[in-house]
Scaffold this active site. Structure first.
Site, PDB file in Angstrom:
ATOM      1  CG  ASP A   9     -16.425  -7.073 -32.857  1.00  9.66           C
ATOM      2  OD1 ASP A   9     -17.425  -7.754 -32.585  1.00  9.66           O
ATOM      3  OD2 ASP A   9     -16.430  -5.831 -32.856  1.00  9.66           O
ATOM      4  CE  LYS A 106     -19.465  -5.255 -31.557  1.00 14.65           C
ATOM      5  NZ  LYS A 106     -18.774  -4.449 -32.564  1.00 14.65           N
ATOM      6  CB  CYS A 151     -15.611  -3.729 -29.989  1.00  9.88           C
ATOM      7  SG  CYS A 151     -16.286  -2.741 -31.341  1.00  9.88           S
TER       8      CYS A 151
HETATM    9  C1  VGL Z   1     -14.353  -1.892 -33.793  1.00 10.33           C
HETATM   10  C2  VGL Z   1     -13.849   0.126 -34.740  1.00 10.33           C
HETATM   11  C3  VGL Z   1     -14.986   0.052 -35.522  1.00 10.33           C
HETATM   12  C4  VGL Z   1     -13.952  -2.964 -32.821  1.00 10.33           C
HETATM   13  C5  VGL Z   1     -15.492  -1.976 -34.558  1.00 10.33           C
HETATM   14  O1  VGL Z   1     -14.368  -4.132 -32.995  1.00 10.33           O
HETATM   15  O2  VGL Z   1     -13.207  -2.653 -31.863  1.00 10.33           O
HETATM   16  N1  VGL Z   1     -13.544  -0.837 -33.876  1.00 10.33           N
HETATM   17  N2  VGL Z   1     -15.811  -0.993 -35.412  1.00 10.33           N
END
Ligand code: VGL
Ligand code: ZN
Length: 206
Positions: A9, A106, A151
């Site tokens: 991410d 995702k 994540c």
């Molecule tokens: C994430 C909160 C919401 C992450 C993704 O990548 O850690 N955190 N969506």
């Protein structure tokens, strides 16, 4: 046995100008860029939400940081983030993207959140990553990215449960730390479940 670097991410919304900015998250980019040339397999995960995603406080008319219960699962509410196609969904321009050979998405369905790239919050497979990796005998994962306490943590725990050997490169990760100590608790849990925690220097010198 083959190995891979898995970058979690690294998207604009989690970087300092983003809607869900992870403190100091820009510091991981040079670290990750230095690691990329060491790997033959470089994969990414990508948070990819529809506009009405279950994790958005705006969908529930609630405040960020509150929770709702959806299908028996407690859901933390976040600002709108990583909406498919928008700026916040893009990888950082500073990330060296040339060697990325596969990406896994995702959080694509409106009604279920997904921190781990292996399983969603309802414990259904989140992506085809497990099949992809096992087909190629890639059983050792070096994991970096954002955020350590969400994540990255959930991806690491699921990878261990699925019998991957997991190495976390700590200086390639940053945490949200909504509650003080979340980062330490996340690393503690990863270690307890069998992940190895290292700094990038250890890899660069091997
Ligand atoms: C994430 C909160 C919401 C992450 C993704 O990548 O850690 N955190 N969506
Ligand atoms: Zn998300």
């Amino acid at each position: 046995m083959n190995e891979a670097l898995l970058i979690v991410d690294l998207q604009n919304d989690f970087l300092p100008k983003g809607s869900l900015a992870v403190p100091n998250s820009d510091q991981v980019i040079p670290v990750i860029n230095e690691l990329i040339p060491l790997f033959e397999n470089v994969f990414t995960t990508r948070d990819s939400h529809p506009k009405d995603h279950v994790s958005f406080a705006s969908r529930w008319n609630k405040s960020i940081g509150e929770t709702v219960v959806k299908d028996g699962v407690e859901q933390m509410l976040w600002p709108n983030h990583c909406i498919k196609g928008e700026w916040g969904y893009q990888y950082s321009d500073s990330l060296d993207q040339e060697k990325i050979t596969e990406e896994f998405y995702k959080g694509t369905s409106s009604d279920v959140d997904c921190y781990s790239i292996f399983f969603d919050q309802n414990r259904k497979p989140a992506s085809e990553i497990d099949t992809y990796l096992k087909k190629r005998n890639i059983l050792k994962l070096f994991i970096v990215g954002l955020a350590t306490d969400y994540c990255v943590l959930q991806t690491v725990l699921d990878a261990l449960e699925l019998d991957y050997e997991v190495v976390i490169v700590k200086d390639g990760c940053k945490a949200i730390n909504l509650n003080p100590g979340d980062e330490e608790r996340a690393y503690g849990l990863m270690k307890e479940k069998g992940a190895r925690l290292i700094d990038s220097a250890e890899l660069l010198n091997r």
